[in-house]
Design an enzyme around this catalytic site. Sequence first.
Site, short mmCIF file in Angstrom:
data_model
loop_
_atom_site.label_atom_id
_atom_site.label_comp_id
_atom_site.label_asym_id
_atom_site.label_seq_id
_atom_site.Cartn_x
_atom_site.Cartn_y
_atom_site.Cartn_z
N ASN A 79 -0.86 7.80 -7.24
CA ASN A 79 -1.14 9.24 -7.23
C ASN A 79 -0.29 9.98 -8.23
O ASN A 79 -0.78 10.83 -8.99
CB ASN A 79 -0.89 9.81 -5.82
CG ASN A 79 -2.12 9.66 -4.95
OD1 ASN A 79 -3.07 10.41 -5.12
ND2 ASN A 79 -2.10 8.71 -4.06
N SER A 109 0.84 -1.20 0.00
CA SER A 109 0.00 0.00 0.00
C SER A 109 0.87 1.25 0.00
O SER A 109 0.58 2.24 -0.67
CB SER A 109 -0.93 0.01 1.21
OG SER A 109 -0.18 0.15 2.39
N ARG A 151 0.41 3.43 -3.32
CA ARG A 151 -0.32 4.69 -3.11
C ARG A 151 0.44 5.83 -3.77
O ARG A 151 -0.12 6.62 -4.54
CB ARG A 151 -0.50 4.97 -1.63
CG ARG A 151 -1.17 6.32 -1.38
CD ARG A 151 -1.26 6.65 0.09
NE ARG A 151 -2.05 5.66 0.80
CZ ARG A 151 -1.55 4.76 1.63
NH1 ARG A 151 -0.25 4.76 1.85
NH2 ARG A 151 -2.32 3.91 2.24
#
Lengths: 154, 356
Positions: free
Chosen positions: B237, B229, B233
């Site tokens: 993004n 994660s 992440r």
Amino acid sequence: MNINLTLVLQSIAMMIFVWFCMKFIWPPLTRALEERREKIAAGLAASDEAEKELNKARVEAEQIIDAARQQASGILDQAGQRGHQIVDQAKQEAVHERERQVRATEAEITQAQNQARVALQKETVQLSIAGASKVLGREVKASDHEQLLKELIA
Amino acid sequence: MSASEQAITETSSGYIQHHLQNLTFGRHVDGSWGIAHGAEEAAAMGFWAVHLDTLFWSVALGFLFIWLFRKAVKQSVAAAETESAPAPFLNAIETVIEFIDNNVRDVFSGSNPLIAPLALTVFVWIFFMNLMDLVPVDWLPWLAHSAGVEYQKVVPTTDVNATMGMALAVFFMIIFYSLKIKGVGGFLGELTMNPINPKTMGMPKIAWPFVMLFNFMLEVVGLLAKPVSLGLRLFGNMYAGELIFILIALVFAAGSGLVADGLQVMFGEHVPGWFLLLAAMAVAATLLLNFSGKLATRHTLLLVLIEMLLIGGLAFAGGQLLHFGWAVFHILIVTLQAYIFMMLTVVYLSMAHEHH
């Protein structure tokens, strides 16, 4: 988007950068910050202390000024009193002097009056004797003279 | 679909694909070593290949970080020696240091001299790498292209290798500190005696292995989810942000085609470089005049608008506005993602340091 050796190399690069930061960047910068913080804290404490001392000095100065003011007013009072005293004394002396002079003059006047009266009496007697002699045409004797004088005065 | 529209679509997808392709160095299928030409060749190289652009930019930005902060250290030493007030640059660096220090103090309760420098490095480094997203998408690739380098992806955090690489380093630190602080038994206990603790529930010994196996499966998933994660992440993004920049650039390029037709009437197939240079200089001169106060801002805006109309049409202006808007919004994402990566790193390591 392929997973390849870049993954491992990036991990290695990251570890090296972290090591460098841990060794050469973080400790000196945080130490400098800590030192400055302590210095500022010490400076603030010193300024607090100075302010307290200033207040103390201000109170002391006020006390000294008060004392001086009291002293000065005491001196002024004393001076005033002394001035009054001197004036009073002078007044009294002047009154005494006047009285004395008046008395002396009065005495002189009385004396002069008496002298004049005596002289006048004598003259009057002589005039009367002279007049009487003329009237009698002869010398009145001394005893009569005295007698006449006494009668005249009485 | 007319021929020209088809050409635009083809060049569009080509443009996007070109922008998303890393400069990959590895072993070709035929056994020779070299740089991959195109996505298929790069994919064929398999694991034993290296993204040169990702590594170059990330290492360069890492050195930028080190250079800036070493400069701050030197200024700090000089300021302490001369007892002078810190310069604005040093103030800025110290603000960052204190920001990191406060955050780490809030989250991390143990004492480990590694955590704060790690957080600082991660934050500033990722911030710099993300910030590369704000460089107009075509500048550096165009420079590289001029220098003969075919592919260039300048934002390292849009490469999943870079973000997962950092997440993996964090993962190894989690494992290392878990073992170091809790011991092998403690760590295994944490993995097997949670969330259902057979001991406190008073289960018969015969049931323990099954419960522990169940716990272990849950906890391992949780443990592995941390680096995945963390890395994905950041990657997601930044990749999305980069893609939107590319799309905006594409919209602008397609829209300006209308006026480009006009330009082609004047110059033929290729608009000469000197014309674009001249146009850029005209815009720069207008802005400079405004800066030196010789031109009112209202007139400047009007002039720039006219100049942009002349160069690339309203689509250019629109594209610039979109680009600017997304860039402003992206500043937030850039900072936020760097902050999130940093904080999660600290939180995960803090969990690794906790005794149960």
